[in-house]
Scaffold this motif. Structure first.
Motif, PDB file in Angstrom:
ATOM      1  N   LEU A 184      -4.752   0.410   6.620  1.00 22.27           N
ATOM      2  CA  LEU A 184      -5.530  -0.825   6.547  1.00 22.27           C
ATOM      3  C   LEU A 184      -4.681  -1.932   5.933  1.00 22.27           C
ATOM      4  CD1 LEU A 184      -9.009   0.455   5.254  1.00 22.27           C
ATOM      5  CD2 LEU A 184      -8.045   0.505   7.574  1.00 22.27           C
ATOM      6  N   VAL A 185      -4.733  -3.117   6.548  1.00 17.98           N
ATOM      7  CA  VAL A 185      -3.906  -4.236   6.107  1.00 17.98           C
ATOM      8  C   VAL A 185      -4.770  -5.487   5.996  1.00 17.98           C
ATOM      9  CG1 VAL A 185      -1.816  -5.562   6.539  1.00 17.98           C
ATOM     10  CG2 VAL A 185      -2.015  -3.234   7.454  1.00 17.98           C
ATOM     11  N   PRO A 186      -4.757  -6.175   4.845  1.00 19.41           N
ATOM     12  CA  PRO A 186      -5.513  -7.423   4.741  1.00 19.41           C
ATOM     13  C   PRO A 186      -4.871  -8.513   5.592  1.00 19.41           C
ATOM     14  CG  PRO A 186      -4.221  -7.073   2.757  1.00 19.41           C
ATOM     15  CD  PRO A 186      -4.079  -5.828   3.578  1.00 19.41           C
ATOM     16  N   ALA A 187      -5.626  -9.035   6.532  1.00 19.79           N
ATOM     17  CA  ALA A 187      -5.083 -10.040   7.448  1.00 19.79           C
ATOM     18  C   ALA A 187      -4.687 -11.320   6.725  1.00 19.79           C
ATOM     19  CB  ALA A 187      -6.112 -10.343   8.530  1.00 19.79           C
ATOM     20  N   SER A 188      -5.213 -11.535   5.540  1.00 18.17           N
ATOM     21  CA  SER A 188      -4.948 -12.773   4.797  1.00 18.17           C
ATOM     22  C   SER A 188      -3.582 -12.786   4.136  1.00 18.17           C
ATOM     23  CB  SER A 188      -6.021 -12.963   3.717  1.00 18.17           C
ATOM     24  OG  SER A 188      -6.028 -11.850   2.828  1.00 18.17           O
TER      25      SER A 188
END
Length: 238
Positions: free
Chosen positions: A77-81
């Motif tokens: 999981l990767v924070p798009a921000s």
């Protein structure tokens, strides 16, 4: 998997000179004795050998290791921000492919990501922590019962060393506790600590400041001053 990651190369690729390889679960400026810490070395051959010895092998030649019919594959999981973490995730995906692991990147809005973290509903995630207030924050992010210990790191030895370090009054003994605690975390590899950012600090030359503290630049704000001859209208308040 940690041995398959060339962290110095990744940091240079993403940050150029504005990043450093992380030592462990705290920035180096807060670690009392970084010279005594032994990092997990980068070695593709060793990484492959360890995976082989653990029973993960590519028996069908498709480039993906498997064991007991299960592929070595997981979601990240990767924070798009966060542009930096998106870039690191892509580099991790490529690096782990070299040793036969398939990583599927799942980009998420932080609002949608948080419930997954709180529920521990994920394989792996690209996280970031700000040590506030200083090393006291270890209880929140890495001690086994910490509310932000999303990765579920659970080491009684680490917990005990952190507790001793935070409650002791003997400086030399406290330094020793911290060194052993950080080494325990590095050896346990609950995470791959990738980077620390170098945050540029810019202050106008007419402002005189004491040394900036690692645990908060604002800690000495009351001691900042401007020589009377250097003051402009904005400074002559009161």
């Amino acid at each position: 998997l940690a041995m398959a990651v060339d962290r110095p190369r990744m940091v240079r690729s993403v940050f150029d000179s504005l990043g450093m390889v992380a030592f462990g679960p705290a920035p180096r400026v807060l670690i009392p004795d970084t010279a005594s810490l032994r990092a997990i070395p980068y070695s593709l051959d060793s990484a492959k050998a360890l995976l082989d010895s653990a029973g993960w092998s590519d028996t069908n030649g498709d480039g993906v290791r498997e064991r007991d019919g299960v592929n070595l594959a997981f979601e990240l999981l990767v924070p798009a921000s966060s542009a930096a973490r998106v870039n690191f995730a892509q580099l991790l995906q490529s690096a782990l492919k070299e040793v036969g692991a398939t990583v599927t990147l799942v980009s998420m809005d932080p609002i949608a990501l948080e419930p997954r973290l709180n529920a521990r509903d994920f394989d792996a995630w690209m996280g970031a922590f700000a040590p506030n207030p200083g090393l006291q924050g270890m209880r929140q992010t890495w001690v086994s019962k910490g509310e932000s210990n999303y990765q579920s790191y659970n080491s009684p030895t680490f917990d005990a060393l952190v507790d001793s370090a935070l409650t002791g009054f003997d400086v030399s003994r406290t330094r020793g506790h911290w060194t052993r605690a950080f080494q325990q975390a590095i050896d346990d590899v609950p995470s791959i600590w990738l980077y620390e950012e170098r945050i540029p600090v810019v202050v106008h030359r007419r402002i005189r400041i004491p040394s900036l503290r690692a645990d908060g630049w604002y800690a000495t704000l009351a001691d900042w001053s401007i020589e009377p001859t250097q003051r402009i209208d904005r400074d002559r308040v009161g």
